[in-house]
Design a protein around this motif. Sequence first.
Motif, PDB file in Angstrom:
ATOM      1  N   ALA A  81       8.997  13.979   4.818  1.00 46.57           N
ATOM      2  CA  ALA A  81       9.699  15.081   4.081  1.00 46.57           C
ATOM      3  C   ALA A  81      10.297  16.309   5.322  1.00 46.57           C
ATOM      4  O   ALA A  81      11.432  16.782   5.599  1.00 46.57           O
ATOM      5  CB  ALA A  81       8.931  16.130   3.390  1.00 46.57           C
ATOM      6  N   VAL A  82       9.242  16.841   7.057  1.00 48.69           N
ATOM      7  CA  VAL A  82       9.497  16.885   7.416  1.00 48.69           C
ATOM      8  C   VAL A  82      10.865  16.750   8.052  1.00 48.69           C
ATOM      9  O   VAL A  82      11.440  16.824   9.361  1.00 48.69           O
ATOM     10  CB  VAL A  82       8.649  17.553   8.304  1.00 48.69           C
ATOM     11  CG1 VAL A  82       8.844  17.402   9.386  1.00 48.69           C
ATOM     12  CG2 VAL A  82       7.004  18.235   7.451  1.00 48.69           C
ATOM     13  N   GLU A 119       1.765  10.389   5.490  1.00 48.03           N
ATOM     14  CA  GLU A 119       3.365  10.112   5.630  1.00 48.03           C
ATOM     15  C   GLU A 119       4.324  10.461   4.610  1.00 48.03           C
ATOM     16  O   GLU A 119       4.958  10.936   4.879  1.00 48.03           O
ATOM     17  CB  GLU A 119       3.229   8.597   4.708  1.00 48.03           C
ATOM     18  CG  GLU A 119       1.872   7.611   5.910  1.00 48.03           C
ATOM     19  CD  GLU A 119       1.667   6.303   6.158  1.00 48.03           C
ATOM     20  OE1 GLU A 119       2.088   6.388   4.681  1.00 48.03           O
ATOM     21  OE2 GLU A 119       0.990   5.595   6.253  1.00 48.03           O
ATOM     22  N   LEU A 120       4.039  11.201   3.785  1.00 54.91           N
ATOM     23  CA  LEU A 120       5.244  11.679   2.668  1.00 54.91           C
ATOM     24  C   LEU A 120       5.324  13.064   3.019  1.00 54.91           C
ATOM     25  O   LEU A 120       6.361  13.188   3.592  1.00 54.91           O
ATOM     26  CB  LEU A 120       3.981  11.776   1.024  1.00 54.91           C
ATOM     27  CG  LEU A 120       4.049  10.637   0.358  1.00 54.91           C
ATOM     28  CD1 LEU A 120       3.939  10.772  -0.653  1.00 54.91           C
ATOM     29  CD2 LEU A 120       5.735   9.380   0.544  1.00 54.91           C
ATOM     30  N   ALA A 159       1.204  -1.494   0.574  1.00 47.92           N
ATOM     31  CA  ALA A 159      -0.242  -0.150  -0.146  1.00 47.92           C
ATOM     32  C   ALA A 159       1.141   1.432   0.072  1.00 47.92           C
ATOM     33  O   ALA A 159       1.322   1.386   1.135  1.00 47.92           O
ATOM     34  CB  ALA A 159      -1.204  -0.016   1.409  1.00 47.92           C
ATOM     35  N   SER A 160       0.302   1.937  -0.834  1.00 47.88           N
ATOM     36  CA  SER A 160       1.573   3.418  -1.018  1.00 47.88           C
ATOM     37  C   SER A 160       1.511   3.808  -0.157  1.00 47.88           C
ATOM     38  O   SER A 160      -0.008   4.612   0.695  1.00 47.88           O
ATOM     39  CB  SER A 160       1.123   3.587  -2.488  1.00 47.88           C
ATOM     40  OG  SER A 160       0.142   4.072  -2.678  1.00 47.88           O
ATOM     41  N   PRO A 161       2.591   4.755   0.626  1.00 46.20           N
ATOM     42  CA  PRO A 161       1.402   5.372   1.191  1.00 46.20           C
ATOM     43  C   PRO A 161       1.355   7.236   1.515  1.00 46.20           C
ATOM     44  O   PRO A 161       1.590   7.207   0.500  1.00 46.20           O
ATOM     45  CB  PRO A 161       3.510   6.495   1.375  1.00 46.20           C
ATOM     46  CG  PRO A 161       4.103   6.453   0.946  1.00 46.20           C
ATOM     47  CD  PRO A 161       3.459   4.727   0.023  1.00 46.20           C
ATOM     48  N   GLY A 162       0.592   7.453   2.158  1.00 46.86           N
ATOM     49  CA  GLY A 162      -0.842   8.545   1.624  1.00 46.86           C
ATOM     50  C   GLY A 162       0.231   9.905   1.535  1.00 46.86           C
ATOM     51  O   GLY A 162       1.399  10.019   2.282  1.00 46.86           O
TER      52      GLY A 162
END
Length: 114
Positions: free
Chosen positions: A23-24, A18-19, A12-15
């Motif tokens: 990044a933060v 979550e991305l 399941a690709s991250p939403g």
Amino acid sequence: MIEPIKTPQHYASPGARELRAQAVHRLQVGLFGLCAMLLLVGLANIIMDRARLADSEDPIREVVAADSKPKKQATDPLADIGVVPASEPSPTPKPTVATTPNPRDLADPLAPRQ
């Protein structure tokens, strides 16, 4: 007890949330590392400046050092007491010529000389 998985699980690709969190987190780690390096370089610069100031002596010290008494050379205390060999051998004493004593001096040292 956990039941075994019976059907294959697909990735399941991250939403988007979550991305953004990843990044933060990467940004925070990068900025922390950059600040740490800047502090380290600044501290090294301060240390080098202080060392450079300590190396430069006042010219008055050279004048005082020229007028002062010469210091005794440092010696090795273990070599002085004979525990280890000396690093610089001491000069060998020159042999003295043995003279035979005058028989008049041996007879009576308090007698008046003629």
